[in-house]
Design an enzyme around this catalytic site. Structure first.
Site, short mmCIF file in Angstrom:
data_model
loop_
_atom_site.label_atom_id
_atom_site.label_comp_id
_atom_site.label_asym_id
_atom_site.label_seq_id
_atom_site.Cartn_x
_atom_site.Cartn_y
_atom_site.Cartn_z
N CYS A 252 0.80 -1.36 0.09
CA CYS A 252 0.06 -0.15 0.09
C CYS A 252 0.72 1.29 0.02
CB CYS A 252 -1.03 -0.04 1.25
SG CYS A 252 -2.54 1.20 1.04
N HIS A 338 -3.72 -5.36 -0.20
CA HIS A 338 -3.73 -5.84 1.27
C HIS A 338 -3.84 -7.39 1.28
CE1 HIS A 338 -3.21 -2.16 3.71
NE2 HIS A 338 -4.06 -1.82 2.60
N GLU A 340 -2.85 -9.43 3.50
CA GLU A 340 -3.12 -9.68 4.88
C GLU A 340 -4.57 -9.61 5.13
OE1 GLU A 340 -3.57 -5.69 5.17
OE2 GLU A 340 -2.25 -6.71 4.08
#
Length: 365
Positions: A252, A338, A340
């Protein structure tokens, strides 16, 4: 009787609703998130610092709140806009209602808003500043909204970063990763630790030399809020991590900073990408991925075309914006989204495995 609240956009659009969360006044950049679940993870993501979130999901608050689902020490958003707000919750594992959580964390919000109308409006007009108030009359809000700073040119990572370095993972793990915290999510560090990495998380303005003194095997550049182009200190640090020729992975904001450190500029998007359902194509494998995204800035496509050392690895299938890059001359790569993501999607978690594999391969040399 429920207390009234007002939402005013900087272009003059005024919306009336009912107050939720803390009674008060709060301003910030207004943006929308299309995720169908995981609202607490959204509200606690430091990347949302200084922003008012519009949830496109009709019902918010149904499953309450619990500390285990926080991505940071507490709520980070500047305000909240929802359609139907549930003050009661039905999940046994929840510790409190979302209303109680928002009050405790000091978040001002507004409910009973036609969020479909509002999202269509923002998609058309673009992201802008807004203000929510459950204490001021509408005619006073236009003066208050002028005090809200523009996200364009705003540095925020130094506000949300950790104040002191800390460790995550097994100290006897075979891999040491220096993590530059620009507003990191808890689940990112947990994903690294679960793959055999012992992480030392450093404050945003830590110098490269200080991180290098710990003798890490690789460097991770985190997500975070604000405009990457004004973060000279972070660009300098990332440049030096690249010069070290150790493996580097950015997510990001970290992706944007890797681009800037490589001579590729960034720009502010019309309304950004925020949600759990963004389609991305991996240009290396040819496979598609559903991804979680949260960003209002992007990497310049034209600059990459002119840069012989930077290769595009992922693109957004809706608008062809750059979603991933890698350096041809360095052991470095990054993605705009993202991997995760919690509660999901999990299509891109292989990227953490790729980073670990890169570190292991580097150690053999």
């Amino acid at each position: 009787m429920q207390k009234k609240a007002y939402l005013l956009l900087e272009d003059g659009l005024l919306v009336e609703g009912t107050a939720i969360g803390k009674i008060g006044t709060s301003g910030g950049e207004i943006c929308f998130n299309t995720g169908m679940t995981g609202y607490q993870e959204i509200y606690t993501d430091p990347s949302y610092y200084g922003q008012i979130i519009v949830n496109t999901t009709s019902h918010i608050g149904n499953y309450g709140a619990r500390d285990e689902e926080q991505e940071s020490v507490g709520a980070q958003i500047a305000g909240l806009v929802v359609n139907d707000f549930a003050k009661e919750f039905s999940r046994k594992s929840a510790k409190e209602s979302l209303q109680g959580y928002l009050e405790k964390k000091g978040i001002v919000g507004i409910a009973d808003v036609d969020t479909r109308m509002l999202v269509r409006y923002l998609r058309s007009k673009g992201t802008m500043n807004a203000i929510i108030s459950s204490e001021l009359a509408p005619e006073k809000l236009m003066q208050e909204i002028k005090k809200v700073p523009s996200m364009d040119g705003l540095e925020l990572s130094s506000i949300v970063t950790t104040k002191e370095a800390y460790f995550v993972g097994d100290k006897d793990a075979p891999i040491k990763v220096a993590v530059l915290d620009l507003g990191i999510k808890k689940s990112i560090v947990e994903n690294l630790a679960s793959r055999g990495c012992y992480c030392k998380v450093f404050p945003a303005k830590t110098s490269f030399d200080e991180m290098a003194a710990w003798k890490p095997d690789g460097y991770f550049i985190s997500n975070g809020p604000g405009d990457p182009s004004v973060m000279d200190y972070a660009i300098k640090t990332v440049t030096k991590t690249l010069d070290s020729d150790k493996p580097v992975f950015g997510i990001c904001l970290g992706h944007q900073l890797l681009a800037l450190a490589s001579g590729v500029s960034t720009y502010k998007m019309h309304h950004g990408h925020r949600g759990l359902n963004h389609p991305v194509k991996n240009l290396i494998t040819g496979k598609g991925e559903m991804t979680s995204q949260n960003h209002g800035f992007a990497v310049s496509e034209k600059d990459i075309e002119k840069n012989p050392n930077v290769e595009v690895t992922h693109v957004h299938l809706n608008d062809n914006t750059i979603m991933g890059i890698r350096r041809k001359d360095k052991k470095a790569f990054s993605v705009q989204y993202h991997p995760e993501a919690s509660p999901g999607p999990h299509d891109s978690r292989y990227l953490f495995d790729d980073f670990v594999a890169m570190i292991k391969e580097d150690a053999k040399k």
